[in-house]
Write a protein that holds these residues in place. Structure first.
Motif, mmCIF file in Angstrom:
data_model
loop_
_atom_site.group_PDB
_atom_site.id
_atom_site.type_symbol
_atom_site.label_atom_id
_atom_site.label_comp_id
_atom_site.label_asym_id
_atom_site.label_seq_id
_atom_site.Cartn_x
_atom_site.Cartn_y
_atom_site.Cartn_z
ATOM 1 N N THR A 1 0.839 -1.215 0.000
ATOM 2 C CA THR A 1 0.000 0.000 0.000
ATOM 3 C C THR A 1 0.867 1.254 0.000
ATOM 4 O O THR A 1 0.608 2.201 -0.751
ATOM 5 N N ILE A 2 1.888 1.255 0.847
ATOM 6 C CA ILE A 2 2.798 2.403 0.917
ATOM 7 C C ILE A 2 3.499 2.607 -0.416
ATOM 8 O O ILE A 2 3.640 3.734 -0.914
ATOM 9 N N ALA A 3 3.933 1.509 -1.036
ATOM 10 C CA ALA A 3 4.626 1.592 -2.325
ATOM 11 C C ALA A 3 3.714 2.174 -3.387
ATOM 12 O O ALA A 3 4.133 3.012 -4.213
ATOM 13 N N THR A 4 2.430 1.752 -3.385
ATOM 14 C CA THR A 4 1.461 2.268 -4.364
ATOM 15 C C THR A 4 1.255 3.771 -4.185
ATOM 16 O O THR A 4 1.226 4.530 -5.145
ATOM 17 N N ILE A 5 1.121 4.191 -2.929
ATOM 18 C CA ILE A 5 0.937 5.619 -2.636
ATOM 19 C C ILE A 5 2.147 6.420 -3.106
ATOM 20 O O ILE A 5 2.004 7.496 -3.705
ATOM 21 N N LEU A 6 3.331 5.901 -2.862
ATOM 22 C CA LEU A 6 4.551 6.613 -3.261
ATOM 23 C C LEU A 6 4.667 6.718 -4.775
ATOM 24 O O LEU A 6 5.109 7.745 -5.307
ATOM 25 N N VAL A 7 4.256 5.651 -5.478
ATOM 26 C CA VAL A 7 4.306 5.676 -6.939
ATOM 27 C C VAL A 7 3.367 6.750 -7.486
ATOM 28 O O VAL A 7 3.682 7.473 -8.433
ATOM 29 N N ILE A 8 2.170 6.866 -6.871
ATOM 30 C CA ILE A 8 1.206 7.894 -7.305
ATOM 31 C C ILE A 8 1.663 9.281 -6.868
ATOM 32 O O ILE A 8 1.603 10.244 -7.628
ATOM 33 N N TRP A 9 2.139 9.384 -5.667
ATOM 34 C CA TRP A 9 2.530 10.667 -5.075
ATOM 35 C C TRP A 9 3.819 11.188 -5.694
ATOM 36 O O TRP A 9 3.934 12.369 -6.023
ATOM 37 N N GLN A 10 4.809 10.327 -5.837
ATOM 38 C CA GLN A 10 6.127 10.674 -6.378
ATOM 39 C C GLN A 10 6.694 11.944 -5.725
ATOM 40 O O GLN A 10 6.973 12.941 -6.399
ATOM 41 N N PRO A 11 6.851 11.933 -4.411
ATOM 42 C CA PRO A 11 7.298 13.130 -3.692
ATOM 43 C C PRO A 11 8.702 13.589 -4.080
ATOM 44 O O PRO A 11 9.052 14.749 -3.880
ATOM 45 N N TRP A 12 9.495 12.690 -4.628
ATOM 46 C CA TRP A 12 10.877 13.015 -4.985
ATOM 47 C C TRP A 12 10.999 13.753 -6.317
ATOM 48 O O TRP A 12 12.052 14.281 -6.628
ATOM 49 N N VAL A 13 9.910 13.795 -7.101
ATOM 50 C CA VAL A 13 9.945 14.453 -8.413
ATOM 51 C C VAL A 13 9.918 15.967 -8.234
ATOM 52 O O VAL A 13 9.103 16.507 -7.480
ATOM 53 N N LYS A 14 10.797 16.652 -8.954
ATOM 54 C CA LYS A 14 10.851 18.109 -8.868
ATOM 55 C C LYS A 14 9.862 18.759 -9.840
ATOM 56 O O LYS A 14 9.607 18.238 -10.920
ATOM 57 N N ILE A 15 9.332 19.877 -9.427
ATOM 58 C CA ILE A 15 8.452 20.666 -10.286
ATOM 59 C C ILE A 15 9.307 21.382 -11.321
ATOM 60 O O ILE A 15 10.273 22.067 -10.978
ATOM 61 N N THR A 16 8.962 21.214 -12.592
ATOM 62 C CA THR A 16 9.747 21.835 -13.668
ATOM 63 C C THR A 16 9.099 23.090 -14.220
ATOM 64 O O THR A 16 9.783 23.973 -14.738
ATOM 65 N N THR A 17 7.769 23.181 -14.111
ATOM 66 C CA THR A 17 7.053 24.306 -14.722
ATOM 67 C C THR A 17 5.936 24.796 -13.809
ATOM 68 O O THR A 17 5.213 23.994 -13.220
#
Length: 234
Positions: A26-42
């Protein structure tokens, strides 16, 4: 013959392991959807006459920040912006992959729209707010059925200088075979303007100069050029 019922019970250690694996999945699924490590580019901002830099600063989000700073916090950021800037009437913040979109309606009267017996006032983004009656401080929109078109025209009107904006009495959407985006503006000074939706904001800036050269009221045609002629002739 007596039947012997056999009951199979899972060992407590196996039960704990299954629960732990389910939790981790469940945690892995949430992280895949959330992707907190991805930086905002625009960061895309639409806020009428308010500079984009001002909006970004007041929201506190800029390229290089992380998704977790926006994901599930859109409502909080919207309220934060409205508290920070009293020129804003409505705001919508959305996050798509690495792009943040901020659409803010400025407290500019872009006109009025009537649906049934109800009047609505439009802000700079074309957002509609119920009102009891019009105050005559903006154009009345007629012939419009597309919300997208109303928003585009409202943005164009909001970008005009206040004297010109308040001189527009009515904006009619009247497409014809030559111009599918044709608008007819009835001006309070007695003139009529023919314009196109996509060039309305740019060409209406020349209206005052054109009118100054007219000897009488008439038509100002801004569809495919910029010229005028009196009502009694061409």
């Amino acid at each position: 013959m007596q039947r012997i019922k056999m009951t199979m019970r899972m060992h407590p250690k196996w039960t704990s392991a299954v629960v732990a694996l389910a939790f981790l999945a469940t945690i892995a699924t949430i992280l895949v959807i959330w992707q907190p490590w991805v930086k905002i580019t625009t960061v895309n901002v639409g806020a009428g006459n308010i500079p984009s830099e001002t909006i970004e600063k007041e929201v506190g989000i800029k390229p290089g920040d992380y998704r977790y700073q926006v994901f599930f916090q859109e409502t909080f950021l919207e309220q934060k912006l409205k508290r920070s800037n009293d020129k804003i009437s409505q705001v919508k913040i959305s996050l798509t992959k690495s792009t943040v979109s901020i659409e803010a309606g400025e407290k500019i009267n872009a006109g009025f729209l009537k649906k049934g017996d109800q009047w609505y006032q439009l802000d700079s983004a074309g957002n509609q707010s119920k009102i009891n009656q019009v105050d005559g401080q903006g154009p009345v929109y007629t012939g419009f059925s597309s919300v997208t078109r109303i928003k585009k025209v409202a943005r164009a009107v909001s970008s005009l200088d206040k004297p010109i904006r308040q001189d527009i009495g009515e904006i009619k959407f009247v497409p014809d075979t030559n111009n599918s985006d044709k608008l007819v503006l009835s001006m309070n000074d007695g003139n009529t303007v023919y314009a196109s939706q996509n060039t309305l904001a740019d060409k209406m800036r020349y209206y005052a100069g054109i009118v100054a050269q007219m000897s009488s009221t008439g038509v100002v045609d801004l569809q495919y050029g910029s010229y005028s002629y009196p009502y009694n002739g061409s």
